[in-house]
Write a protein that holds these residues in place. Structure first.
Motif, PDB file in Angstrom:
ATOM      1  N   LYS A  39       9.247 -20.975  -9.928  1.00  0.00           N
ATOM      2  CA  LYS A  39       9.070 -22.245 -10.649  1.00  0.00           C
ATOM      3  C   LYS A  39       8.798 -23.321  -9.606  1.00  0.00           C
ATOM      4  CE  LYS A  39      10.806 -21.512 -15.001  1.00  0.00           C
ATOM      5  NZ  LYS A  39      10.711 -22.100 -16.260  1.00  0.00           N
ATOM      6  N   TRP A  68       3.209 -30.331 -12.038  1.00  0.00           N
ATOM      7  CA  TRP A  68       3.459 -28.893 -11.927  1.00  0.00           C
ATOM      8  C   TRP A  68       4.940 -28.542 -11.887  1.00  0.00           C
ATOM      9  CZ3 TRP A  68       0.023 -31.751  -9.124  1.00  0.00           C
ATOM     10  CH2 TRP A  68      -1.324 -31.540  -9.414  1.00  0.00           C
ATOM     11  N   ASP A  70       8.603 -27.561 -12.518  1.00  0.00           N
ATOM     12  CA  ASP A  70       9.270 -26.752 -13.542  1.00  0.00           C
ATOM     13  C   ASP A  70       8.337 -25.790 -14.271  1.00  0.00           C
ATOM     14  OD1 ASP A  70      11.811 -27.863 -13.009  1.00  0.00           O
ATOM     15  OD2 ASP A  70      11.323 -29.584 -14.271  1.00  0.00           O
ATOM     16  N   LYS A  71       7.096 -25.680 -13.824  1.00  0.00           N
ATOM     17  CA  LYS A  71       6.178 -24.692 -14.401  1.00  0.00           C
ATOM     18  C   LYS A  71       6.160 -23.462 -13.503  1.00  0.00           C
ATOM     19  CE  LYS A  71       2.991 -27.785 -16.801  1.00  0.00           C
ATOM     20  NZ  LYS A  71       3.453 -29.136 -16.559  1.00  0.00           N
ATOM     21  N   SER A  72       5.976 -22.306 -14.115  1.00  0.00           N
ATOM     22  CA  SER A  72       5.913 -21.074 -13.327  1.00  0.00           C
ATOM     23  C   SER A  72       4.533 -20.918 -12.702  1.00  0.00           C
ATOM     24  CB  SER A  72       6.203 -19.861 -14.213  1.00  0.00           C
ATOM     25  OG  SER A  72       5.112 -19.622 -15.084  1.00  0.00           O
ATOM     26  N   GLN A  75       2.073 -19.809 -15.320  1.00  0.00           N
ATOM     27  CA  GLN A  75       1.598 -20.882 -16.195  1.00  0.00           C
ATOM     28  C   GLN A  75       0.508 -21.703 -15.508  1.00  0.00           C
ATOM     29  OE1 GLN A  75       5.578 -22.572 -16.757  1.00  0.00           O
ATOM     30  NE2 GLN A  75       5.137 -22.621 -18.958  1.00  0.00           N
ATOM     31  N   ILE A  76       0.727 -22.034 -14.270  1.00  0.00           N
ATOM     32  CA  ILE A  76      -0.231 -22.862 -13.532  1.00  0.00           C
ATOM     33  C   ILE A  76      -1.517 -22.086 -13.244  1.00  0.00           C
ATOM     34  CG2 ILE A  76      -0.625 -24.116 -11.380  1.00  0.00           C
ATOM     35  CD1 ILE A  76       2.438 -24.700 -11.408  1.00  0.00           C
ATOM     36  N   SER A  85      -4.377 -28.841 -20.668  1.00  0.00           N
ATOM     37  CA  SER A  85      -3.077 -28.527 -20.076  1.00  0.00           C
ATOM     38  C   SER A  85      -2.225 -29.774 -19.881  1.00  0.00           C
ATOM     39  CB  SER A  85      -3.257 -27.808 -18.741  1.00  0.00           C
ATOM     40  OG  SER A  85      -3.867 -28.662 -17.809  1.00  0.00           O
ATOM     41  N   SER A 105      -4.070 -24.683  -9.140  1.00  0.00           N
ATOM     42  CA  SER A 105      -4.219 -23.620 -10.133  1.00  0.00           C
ATOM     43  C   SER A 105      -4.879 -22.379  -9.530  1.00  0.00           C
ATOM     44  CB  SER A 105      -5.047 -24.126 -11.314  1.00  0.00           C
ATOM     45  OG  SER A 105      -5.254 -23.107 -12.244  1.00  0.00           O
TER      46      SER A 105
END
Length: 108
Positions: A39, A68, A70-72, A75-76, A85, A105
């Motif tokens: 994360k 970005w 707290d996003k895995s 996900q990114i 997004s 990304s």
């Protein structure tokens, strides 16, 4: 790793994988830091070929720079369209910020 040898996270650069993503004047190298569960906890610009004032505008836009958090990684990595997004370019530095977002990304 911490002092006891436990994995606490990862730090990766966007370069050279994102070298072909060009902002206003060239590519931007960013550092992406995540915890041990992949994360993201932060993104920072390491070096950019873009106009210094544009890079500063992006760096100082905390909402953008924390997009970005707290996003895995998964996900990114799936981000191909920034608007869908919820990631919007920084006003006055749109090309620089969008290139940074696409670089993050692509790297993940």
């Amino acid at each position: 790793m911490d002092q006891s040898g436990n994995l606490i996270g990862y730090a990766v650069r966007t370069m050279p994988q994102s070298r072909d993503i060009v902002g206003y004047s060239g590519p931007t190298d960013a550092l992406i830091v995540s915890d041990a569960s992949f994360k993201v906890i932060g993104v920072a610009i390491r070096q950019s070929y873009d106009t210094p004032s544009h890079v500063e505008d992006v760096t100082l836009d905390y909402l953008f720079m924390e997009s970005w958090n707290d996003k895995s990684w998964d996900q990114i990595a799936k981000i191909t369209d920034l608007k869908t997004s919820g990631i919007y370019g920084v006003s006055g530095a749109t090309r620089t910020s969008e290139a940074l977002a696409l670089s993050v990304s692509k790297r993940l």
